[in-house]
Write a protein that holds these residues in place. Structure first.
Motif, mmCIF file in Angstrom:
data_model
loop_
_atom_site.group_PDB
_atom_site.id
_atom_site.type_symbol
_atom_site.label_atom_id
_atom_site.label_comp_id
_atom_site.label_asym_id
_atom_site.label_seq_id
_atom_site.Cartn_x
_atom_site.Cartn_y
_atom_site.Cartn_z
ATOM 1 N N VAL A 188 7.896 -4.470 27.109
ATOM 2 C CA VAL A 188 7.058 -4.013 25.852
ATOM 3 C C VAL A 188 7.068 -2.801 26.068
ATOM 4 C CG1 VAL A 188 4.597 -4.322 25.662
ATOM 5 C CG2 VAL A 188 5.890 -6.256 26.381
ATOM 6 N N ALA B 40 2.561 -8.203 21.309
ATOM 7 C CA ALA B 40 3.336 -7.298 22.129
ATOM 8 C C ALA B 40 4.313 -6.987 21.177
ATOM 9 C CB ALA B 40 3.551 -8.112 23.361
ATOM 10 N N SER C 105 0.855 -6.016 29.783
ATOM 11 C CA SER C 105 1.829 -6.963 29.743
ATOM 12 C C SER C 105 2.620 -6.812 31.212
ATOM 13 C CB SER C 105 2.934 -6.816 28.618
ATOM 14 O OG SER C 105 4.108 -7.740 28.596
ATOM 15 N N TYR D 181 1.636 -2.366 21.430
ATOM 16 C CA TYR D 181 0.987 -3.608 21.101
ATOM 17 C C TYR D 181 0.524 -3.317 19.544
ATOM 18 C CZ TYR D 181 0.491 -4.281 25.825
ATOM 19 O OH TYR D 181 0.828 -4.411 27.312
#
Length: 721
Positions: free
Chosen positions: A400, A448, A395, A403
């Motif tokens: 972020v 994310a 990302s 994940y």
């Protein structure tokens, strides 16, 4: 809030450095306003096309794709032209592709496949306004073609079995299940059907109840509520707002308290993913003459499925006109704008306008703030004999923190229940899933994470190969048929299976329309498919190479379909000549399925017949009264050559038009000069001839001194289609 598709595309472009200078943010436009973008004084030239077209939006190219509809005369020739519109510069470009489907009118609600970035075309009305060779229509008008703008390439996907999607249908792309949902249409013989491009397959849903079939009206997919909303019709009065839940296979009458006008409203809809509303342009009747509408106006309404409310927007100005089948609307997520084509002709009595192909934009509101991180992009899956590895692009968002990988199983994409199988930190962009069941298709997506917030789901991927799209069947002798194909893009292929079906055909001498328009050959050619039997696998084990020779074929022995067919013709007895000469050879259809390392098979490829494929890249050039033609060589081996067919003027206002075979013997070069073309409009087709003397599928046509030529001069070169 940006849609999943627009967020994913923008992130991909940022990561790959493909953002162009034009990426300067949305166009300026006040909320709740319509703005005419084209044609305008001193603006780029408009091609002035007619009505009953279809549109889709390519979010990577940032271009509107416009396909089909009538020519500049309004109700003339049903064309198959792919025009591309830049909503920022308002410039039009005419694409001249490898080939294209038969032209159509009443084409509304073709779709754009956001997963593989292809325009999806369903059939509509063809052949009733002249300049159509019915042999092309009978052989090339399958239920699904797709168009790849990046490669300027059409493909006839020929899924089978298949419904016959009706003109003036309701259809929408389901961004969550990554399938096309289609409902109704004029004369539809089905209810609700779903096309999955990944497996090239149709599913008849057969939900209980639901709305009556209809001519026109529109469908839009509300991603926030996971509902396909249907509203409107052009000929009746349906005072309902309908919603279809694909996952439950259930139609519901939503019964909002207030609705837009419903009597013959010819509504067009699109979904605003930034504001989670559906916007509709609706025709309201102002004046009647008996049962005929003679005056009206358009109204803009917004539907909020979360609140189940319709709201009249009452902008200061609505688009011009009031007619049916003249508007097509789509949403441009990167611009936060709706774009609507609106065709005006003299019957609309718009001041200062005779005929005009208008392009309008509408902004519902400024987008809602969305603090969530963008969904991961570039998601892929690769299999082994017992597992799968899911990977994605890191990302670009600094928010972020990690994940989540989700997995599910199901016989169809809409039956998959996704559940978390892994949580990873932000430095990990792949996950290996072990101990999977061989032969099982697993579905994955990635989210994310930004502390407590999660992105939308990424695009879904499957442990299943993509469909093989391109194959070649070379008939070298009656007992020597060789196949070759292009491997799918997956990197984990283990082999391929080949399957075959018996095909019954009508010849050009057995179909009255064809023999009336063109004198059949002494040994007549295939004019249409009569029936297709069930496909039988002819490979015991997957073959490793992308080629195969059929070991058990004999084309000198025509075969009849045994048992139930998966396709049967729709000709009436009055369309056929019982005394016409039948086909001298057996005809078979082949399909190929890819198999990956996990043992999962792909969906079926398009079927390919034991007659030559359609010639591609056909172009023409006028030299006085001579027409010069050129085309690309067919891929089949040992062809005898090509024949040229010419459609004669004048245009017939209805089905059928004389078509002359201008080359008795096959040409060995991919060019031809016709000194008898003259100064009037003509149309040409090329047909390949194989080693047995079989003619194949007709090419797409090309023009000589085309109708409305002045409109095209600014958009085409010396060689054109």
């Amino acid at each position: 809030m940006r849609s999943l598709a627009s967020r994913a595309v923008l992130t991909f472009l940022l990561l790959t450095g493909l953002v162009v200078a034009a990426e300067t943010g949305p166009l300026e436009q006040k909320p709740n306003t319509w703005l005419k973008r084209s044609p305008v004084k001193d603006g780029p030239l408009s091609p002035g096309m007619g009505y009953e077209t279809s549109m889709g939006y390519d979010p990577i190219a940032k271009r509107v794709l416009r396909w089909g509809g009538h020519n500049q005369g309004g109700g003339g020739e049903q064309n198959a032209e792919m025009w591309v519109f830049d909503p920022v510069s308002t410039k039009w470009v005419l694409k001249e592709p490898n080939r294209f489907p038969p032209g159509v009118c009443c084409a509304n609600q073709n779709l754009f496949d956001l997963e593989q970035n292809r325009f999806l075309r369903f059939p509509s009305f063809s052949g009733s306004h002249g300049w159509h060779w019915f042999r092309e229509n009978y052989l090339n008008n399958s239920s699904l073609w797709n168009y790849d703008l990046a490669k300027n390439t059409w493909r006839d996907m020929r899924p089978m079995p298949a419904p016959h999607p009706a003109p003036l249908r309701c259809a929408a792309w389901d961004t969550d299940c990554q399938v096309a949902v289609v409902f109704g249409g004029e004369g539809a013989g089905y209810g609700t059907v779903v096309y999955d491009p990944y497996t090239n397959s149709w599913t008849e849903m057969k939900p209980p109840g639901g709305p009556a079939s209809r001519s026109a009206g529109n469908m839009a997919y509300d991603q926030a509520r996971k509902l396909h909303v249907v509203f409107g019709t052009q000929f009746g009065d349906d005072p309902h707002t309908w919603a279809y839940d694909l996952r439950k296979n259930e139609w519901r009458d939503l019964k909002p308290e207030k609705m837009p006008p419903t009597d013959r409203n010819d509504a067009v809809l699109a979904y605003d993913s930034a504001n989670q509303v559906i916007v509709a342009s609706v025709r309201a009747i102002d004046k009647m003459d008996g049962k005929e509408v003679v005056d009206g106006h358009y109204e803009t309404w917004a539907y909020d499925a979360g609140k189940n409310t319709w709201t009249p927007m009452k902008p200061d100005r609505e688009p011009d006109g009031w007619g049916n089948r003249r508007r097509v609307i789509i949403y441009l997520p990167d611009q936060n704008l709706f774009l609507m084509e609106n065709y005006i002709n003299p019957s609309q009595r718009v001041k200062g306008v005779d005929r005009e192909q208008q392009m309008w934009t509408y902004r519902y509101a400024e987008p809602k703030a969305d603090s969530r991180p963008p969904a991961p992009t570039g998601v892929q899956v690769t299999t082994t004999a017992t597992g799968a590895t899911v990977s994605w692009q890191p990302s670009a968002s600094p928010k972020v923190t990690g994940y989540a990988v989700l997995r599910g199983e199901g016989a169809k994409p809409w039956l998959v229940d996704y559940r978390p199988v892994a949580k990873l930190d932000k430095g990990q962009t792949n996950f290996t899933d072990k101990d999977l069941k061989p032969g099982t298709a697993y579905y994955y997506c990635v989210r994310a994470q930004a502390d407590a917030e999660a992105s939308e789901d990424s695009l879904k991927v499957r442990t299943q190969p993509r469909v093989i799209e391109d194959a070649v069947v070379s008939v070298l002798s009656p007992t020597n048929v060789q196949l070759s194909w292009t491997a799918p893009p997956n990197k984990d292929m283990a082999g391929y299976h080949v399957e075959r079906a018996v095909v019954e055909v009508f010849t050009e001498d057995q179909i009255l329309r064809l023999k009336k328009d063109t004198v059949p050959l002494a040994e007549p050619s295939v004019g249409a498919v009569k029936a297709v039997g069930k496909f039988q696998r002819i490979t015991k084990e997957p073959v490793k190479e992308t080629k195969f020779t059929d070991p058990s074929i004999d084309l000198t022995k025509p075969q009849a379909v045994e048992g139930e067919s998966i396709y049967k013709h729709r000709f009436g007895a009055m369309q056929l000549d019982e005394k016409g000469k039948g086909y001298r050879f057996a005809v078979y259809a082949y399909r190929i399925r890819a198999v990956n390392a996990l043992g999962v098979e792909s969906g079926a490829s398009p079927y390919f017949l034991t007659i030559p494929s359609a010639p591609e890249w056909v172009f023409s050039k006028e030299e006085g009264e001579t027409c010069q033609l050129k085309w690309a060589a067919n891929p089949e081996q040992k062809l005898k050559g090509y024949r040229v067919y010419r459609m004669e003027s004048p245009r017939v206002n209805g089905p059928g038009q004389p078509v002359t075979r201008v080359t008795d013997e096959p040409l060995t070069e991919m060019k031809y000069s016709d000194p008898k073309a003259g100064s009037v409009a003509r149309r040409y087709w090329i047909v390949a001839v194989d080693a047995l003397g079989q003619e194949g599928f007709p090419s797409a046509p090309t023009w000589h001194n085309r109708e409305y030529r002045k409109f095209y001069v600014p958009f085409v070169g010396e060689w054109h289609q």
